[in-house]
Design a protein around this motif. Sequence first.
Motif, PDB file in Angstrom:
ATOM      1  N   ILE A 154      -4.193   5.322   4.055  1.00  0.00           N
ATOM      2  CA  ILE A 154      -3.065   5.656   3.176  1.00  0.00           C
ATOM      3  C   ILE A 154      -2.440   6.975   3.641  1.00  0.00           C
ATOM      4  O   ILE A 154      -3.136   7.985   3.798  1.00  0.00           O
ATOM      5  CB  ILE A 154      -3.521   5.777   1.712  1.00  0.00           C
ATOM      6  CG1 ILE A 154      -4.206   4.492   1.252  1.00  0.00           C
ATOM      7  CG2 ILE A 154      -2.335   6.105   0.808  1.00  0.00           C
ATOM      8  CD1 ILE A 154      -3.365   3.237   1.382  1.00  0.00           C
ATOM      9  N   LEU A 169       0.818  -1.213   0.000  1.00  0.00           N
ATOM     10  CA  LEU A 169       0.000   0.000   0.000  1.00  0.00           C
ATOM     11  C   LEU A 169       0.852   1.264   0.000  1.00  0.00           C
ATOM     12  O   LEU A 169       1.786   1.402   0.788  1.00  0.00           O
ATOM     13  CB  LEU A 169      -0.921   0.029   1.223  1.00  0.00           C
ATOM     14  CG  LEU A 169      -2.031  -1.017   1.271  1.00  0.00           C
ATOM     15  CD1 LEU A 169      -2.822  -0.876   2.576  1.00  0.00           C
ATOM     16  CD2 LEU A 169      -2.971  -0.899   0.071  1.00  0.00           C
ATOM     17  N   TYR A 196       1.336   3.579   4.678  1.00  0.00           N
ATOM     18  CA  TYR A 196       0.038   3.198   5.218  1.00  0.00           C
ATOM     19  C   TYR A 196       0.099   3.085   6.736  1.00  0.00           C
ATOM     20  O   TYR A 196       1.178   3.002   7.334  1.00  0.00           O
ATOM     21  CB  TYR A 196      -0.413   1.853   4.632  1.00  0.00           C
ATOM     22  CG  TYR A 196       0.509   0.700   4.983  1.00  0.00           C
ATOM     23  CD1 TYR A 196       0.333  -0.040   6.151  1.00  0.00           C
ATOM     24  CD2 TYR A 196       1.578   0.356   4.148  1.00  0.00           C
ATOM     25  CE1 TYR A 196       1.180  -1.088   6.482  1.00  0.00           C
ATOM     26  CE2 TYR A 196       2.426  -0.685   4.465  1.00  0.00           C
ATOM     27  CZ  TYR A 196       2.231  -1.413   5.636  1.00  0.00           C
ATOM     28  OH  TYR A 196       3.071  -2.439   5.967  1.00  0.00           O
TER      29      TYR A 196
END
Length: 258
Positions: free
Chosen positions: A236, A136, A241
């Motif tokens: 995010i 992420l 993240y």
Amino acid sequence: MSDNIQESFEGTRAAGIIAAGALDEVARIIKPGISTNDIDNLCYEFINDNNAYSAPLFYRGFPKSCCTSANHVICHGIPQNKILSEGDIINVDVTAYKNNWHGDTSRMFHVGEVSVKAKKLTDVTYNSMMKAIDILSKDITLGDIGSTIQTYVEQEGFSVVRDFCGHGIGRVFHQEPNILHYGKKGSGPKLKTGMIFTIEPMINEGNFETKMLNDGWTAVTKDKKLSAQFEHTVGITDKGYEIFTLSKKGLNQPPYST
């Protein structure tokens, strides 16, 4: 990070800590002979004792405070007087609602000693979620998440449920975007700083087809083979993240030492 994003992260973090704490308590009591109602009562009381509310309770008519999905139940199993037996596997899904923010998480639990196949399924399911979380960052796509999960899971000989997905979350329990757990790398919208959503892959021992029971909630595998699921709420950031629903006790996947 803007004030709005900071507020949403702080609110989700507080709710997520409570939700994760409820599952830590479940890990303490899981054993053959307890009922799924026992789990539900524990989650309700823990969340209430932390000045939060169990978001699933009465959500669209759902009658309980958590979802308990055992063996071939994929998701949204309703707690009842079902007694857990040695060798069962079960997902417990909780969402705490505190100060207008949601924290949503689920974990698998082993009831006593489980089969080699059940252990592999739960391990692969957990790993698939964490592999997706590990990539992420702003500017990857939603398709990258799904592709990461699907590629790994299918390499391990299991299948990814198509009929249910992760979701955006915040002040609203379920909102855009939908987070598919299968897909094509590089497809779909890009992630942006401040987005908050769940990643919650449902992985089947057999094929990915599902069937809905007559209660209108409980989804099961069509072939009656085992299913497993893990879930985290994530946000995010500019640098990557944050996971809002980590266990403070390190009880992330079974077997749990409590």
